[in-house]
Design a protein around this motif. Structure first.
Motif, PDB file in Angstrom:
ATOM      1  N   PHE A 150       0.812  -1.221   0.000  1.00  0.00           N
ATOM      2  CA  PHE A 150       0.000   0.000   0.000  1.00  0.00           C
ATOM      3  C   PHE A 150       0.844   1.269   0.000  1.00  0.00           C
ATOM      4  O   PHE A 150       0.335   2.352   0.236  1.00  0.00           O
ATOM      5  CB  PHE A 150      -0.942   0.015   1.212  1.00  0.00           C
ATOM      6  N   GLU A 151       2.141   1.124  -0.246  1.00  0.00           N
ATOM      7  CA  GLU A 151       2.967   2.330  -0.335  1.00  0.00           C
ATOM      8  C   GLU A 151       2.589   3.142  -1.552  1.00  0.00           C
ATOM      9  O   GLU A 151       2.734   4.357  -1.580  1.00  0.00           O
ATOM     10  CB  GLU A 151       4.452   1.948  -0.422  1.00  0.00           C
ATOM     11  N   LEU A 169      -3.270   2.160  -2.734  1.00  0.00           N
ATOM     12  CA  LEU A 169      -3.899   2.585  -1.483  1.00  0.00           C
ATOM     13  C   LEU A 169      -5.262   3.227  -1.757  1.00  0.00           C
ATOM     14  O   LEU A 169      -6.243   2.952  -1.058  1.00  0.00           O
ATOM     15  CB  LEU A 169      -2.991   3.584  -0.755  1.00  0.00           C
ATOM     16  N   GLY A 170      -5.307   4.059  -2.816  1.00  0.00           N
ATOM     17  CA  GLY A 170      -6.566   4.730  -3.168  1.00  0.00           C
ATOM     18  C   GLY A 170      -7.630   3.730  -3.574  1.00  0.00           C
ATOM     19  O   GLY A 170      -8.780   3.821  -3.131  1.00  0.00           O
ATOM     20  N   ALA A 171      -7.268   2.773  -4.402  1.00  0.00           N
ATOM     21  CA  ALA A 171      -8.243   1.771  -4.861  1.00  0.00           C
ATOM     22  C   ALA A 171      -8.765   0.976  -3.665  1.00  0.00           C
ATOM     23  O   ALA A 171      -9.972   0.742  -3.538  1.00  0.00           O
ATOM     24  CB  ALA A 171      -7.607   0.839  -5.885  1.00  0.00           C
ATOM     25  N   SER A 203      -2.416  -2.152 -14.126  1.00  0.00           N
ATOM     26  CA  SER A 203      -1.275  -2.907 -13.575  1.00  0.00           C
ATOM     27  C   SER A 203      -1.318  -2.946 -12.039  1.00  0.00           C
ATOM     28  O   SER A 203      -1.012  -3.971 -11.432  1.00  0.00           O
ATOM     29  CB  SER A 203       0.055  -2.356 -14.101  1.00  0.00           C
ATOM     30  N   HIS A 204      -1.740  -1.837 -11.422  1.00  0.00           N
ATOM     31  CA  HIS A 204      -1.841  -1.850  -9.957  1.00  0.00           C
ATOM     32  C   HIS A 204      -2.959  -2.767  -9.470  1.00  0.00           C
ATOM     33  O   HIS A 204      -2.816  -3.461  -8.470  1.00  0.00           O
ATOM     34  CB  HIS A 204      -2.061  -0.435  -9.423  1.00  0.00           C
ATOM     35  N   GLY A 220      -7.946  -8.936   1.888  1.00  0.00           N
ATOM     36  CA  GLY A 220      -7.643  -7.549   1.569  1.00  0.00           C
ATOM     37  C   GLY A 220      -8.111  -6.610   2.670  1.00  0.00           C
ATOM     38  O   GLY A 220      -7.420  -5.654   3.030  1.00  0.00           O
ATOM     39  N   ARG A 221      -9.286  -6.881   3.214  1.00  0.00           N
ATOM     40  CA  ARG A 221      -9.811  -6.022   4.277  1.00  0.00           C
ATOM     41  C   ARG A 221      -8.912  -6.070   5.512  1.00  0.00           C
ATOM     42  O   ARG A 221      -8.601  -5.050   6.122  1.00  0.00           O
ATOM     43  CB  ARG A 221     -11.254  -6.423   4.634  1.00  0.00           C
ATOM     44  N   GLU A 222      -8.476  -7.292   5.854  1.00  0.00           N
ATOM     45  CA  GLU A 222      -7.580  -7.442   7.005  1.00  0.00           C
ATOM     46  C   GLU A 222      -6.293  -6.632   6.803  1.00  0.00           C
ATOM     47  O   GLU A 222      -5.867  -5.888   7.687  1.00  0.00           O
ATOM     48  CB  GLU A 222      -7.191  -8.909   7.147  1.00  0.00           C
ATOM     49  N   ALA A 223      -5.701  -6.786   5.609  1.00  0.00           N
ATOM     50  CA  ALA A 223      -4.450  -6.091   5.314  1.00  0.00           C
ATOM     51  C   ALA A 223      -4.647  -4.575   5.360  1.00  0.00           C
ATOM     52  O   ALA A 223      -3.841  -3.839   5.929  1.00  0.00           O
ATOM     53  CB  ALA A 223      -3.924  -6.517   3.952  1.00  0.00           C
ATOM     54  N   PHE A 224      -5.766  -4.121   4.761  1.00  0.00           N
ATOM     55  CA  PHE A 224      -6.032  -2.688   4.702  1.00  0.00           C
ATOM     56  C   PHE A 224      -6.246  -2.123   6.102  1.00  0.00           C
ATOM     57  O   PHE A 224      -5.717  -1.069   6.456  1.00  0.00           O
ATOM     58  CB  PHE A 224      -7.259  -2.429   3.828  1.00  0.00           C
ATOM     59  N   GLU A 225      -6.995  -2.863   6.920  1.00  0.00           N
ATOM     60  CA  GLU A 225      -7.259  -2.368   8.275  1.00  0.00           C
ATOM     61  C   GLU A 225      -5.994  -2.339   9.120  1.00  0.00           C
ATOM     62  O   GLU A 225      -5.780  -1.423   9.914  1.00  0.00           O
ATOM     63  CB  GLU A 225      -8.368  -3.196   8.939  1.00  0.00           C
TER      64      GLU A 225
END
Lengths: 190, 99
Positions: B12-13, B18-20, B48-49, B80-85
């Motif tokens: 998410f750097e 990060l925005g998506a 690509s992202h 994905g939710r876990e990682a984002f949180e």
């Protein structure tokens, strides 16, 4: 430090912009309120004494169309100015979450009229409109929910006191719109 | 004490990723064009992202037809939710520490 702040700000802004359309126009609220007051005055002075049902329904629909047209055009102009998109998911969700309860309320009110429940008309319009606003507030500026709660409360009062229903209708569709419109315009439209 | 930096995900750097993820966190699913318009990036860059996020297992891609036009929609997976949180929690912890 700065980049963390920027990151968090970007996250919040994208979450907001992908779920809400916030360029709603305060001035259109003021104008809609003015149309409603003009309509209520006409009803009080001409239509009700004459018992002109048809003319009243026609005027009500005319006011509604004018108000929706004004809100649409001015919000479109606002969005253009802020660079907010019109053809977006939040706009579609906003329109359907507002439109469906309003449509149901419109048909409900016309059925009441047809069956002769004249004293319930104001209350039904206010209550359905208020609930539609509460429903739509998820997809637009959060203060719309407050307007919805107030309109719904006035609707319930209008059903409880049918003798004052025209006054309560003017308070809701007229004065509340004007008040809220100015509030939004001063507070949120720099 | 564990440093909050450990919660940061290098996936998410990147600003686009990060925005998506931010938008998919609050919307059940979103189309490619919707994401593109809000992130203000080119097709190639975004795709690509998104591909990278898909490979990491953070988002799910589904292709449907809207009438005759093919449409690609994206949704966040529970991984994905876990990682984002955890990334968000780390950012917030860092902010608190620095203040």
């Amino acid at each position: 430090m700065d980049t963390i702040d920027q990151n968090l700000r970007a996250i919040r802004s994208l979450m907001e912009r992908s779920t809400r359309f916030t360029s709603i126009s305060g001035i259109s609220g003021v104008l809609a309120g003015a149309y409603a007051l003009a309509g209520a005055w006409a009803a009080e002075v001409y239509f009700l004494p004459a018992g002109a049902k048809g003319a009243m329904v026609f005027t009500a629909l005319l006011i509604l169309s004018l108000a929706l047209l004004t809100a649409g055009l001015l919000s479109y102009r606002n969005a253009r100015r802020h660079g907010e998109r019109i053809n977006s998911r939040p706009v579609r969700l906003l329109l359907s979450s507002l439109g469906l309860p309003l449509l149901a309320g419109g048909v409900f009110t016309l059925l009441l009229l047809e069956q002769g429940y004249l004293g319930l008309l104001s209350g039904s319009m206010l209550a359905f409109y208020g609930l539609a606003l509460i429903n739509a507030s998820k997809y637009t500026a959060a203060y719309i929910k407050k307007l919805g709660v107030l309109q719904t409360a006035l609707g319930l009062m209008a059903v409880a006191w049918p003798a004052h229903s025209l006054l309560l209708w003017s308070l809701g569709f007229g004065w509340l719109h004007i008040g809220f419109g100015f509030y939004v315009h001063w507070k949120h439209e720099p | 004490m564990k440093s909050p930096i450990e919660g940061l995900r290098k996936e998410f750097e990147n600003r686009v990723k990060l925005g998506a993820m931010s938008m998919l966190a609050v919307n059940d699913n979103m189309g490619f064009n919707e994401l593109k318009a809000l992130l203000e990036v080119t097709d190639g860059n975004l795709s690509s992202h998104l591909h990278g996020l898909e490979k990491a297992g953070f988002i799910r891609v589904s292709k449907t037809f809207a009438g005759r036009k093919p449409q690609t929609t994206y949704a966040m997976t529970s991984k994905g939710r876990e990682a984002f949180e955890s990334h968000l929690a780390a950012l917030e912890a860092l902010i608190r520490q620095l203040k």
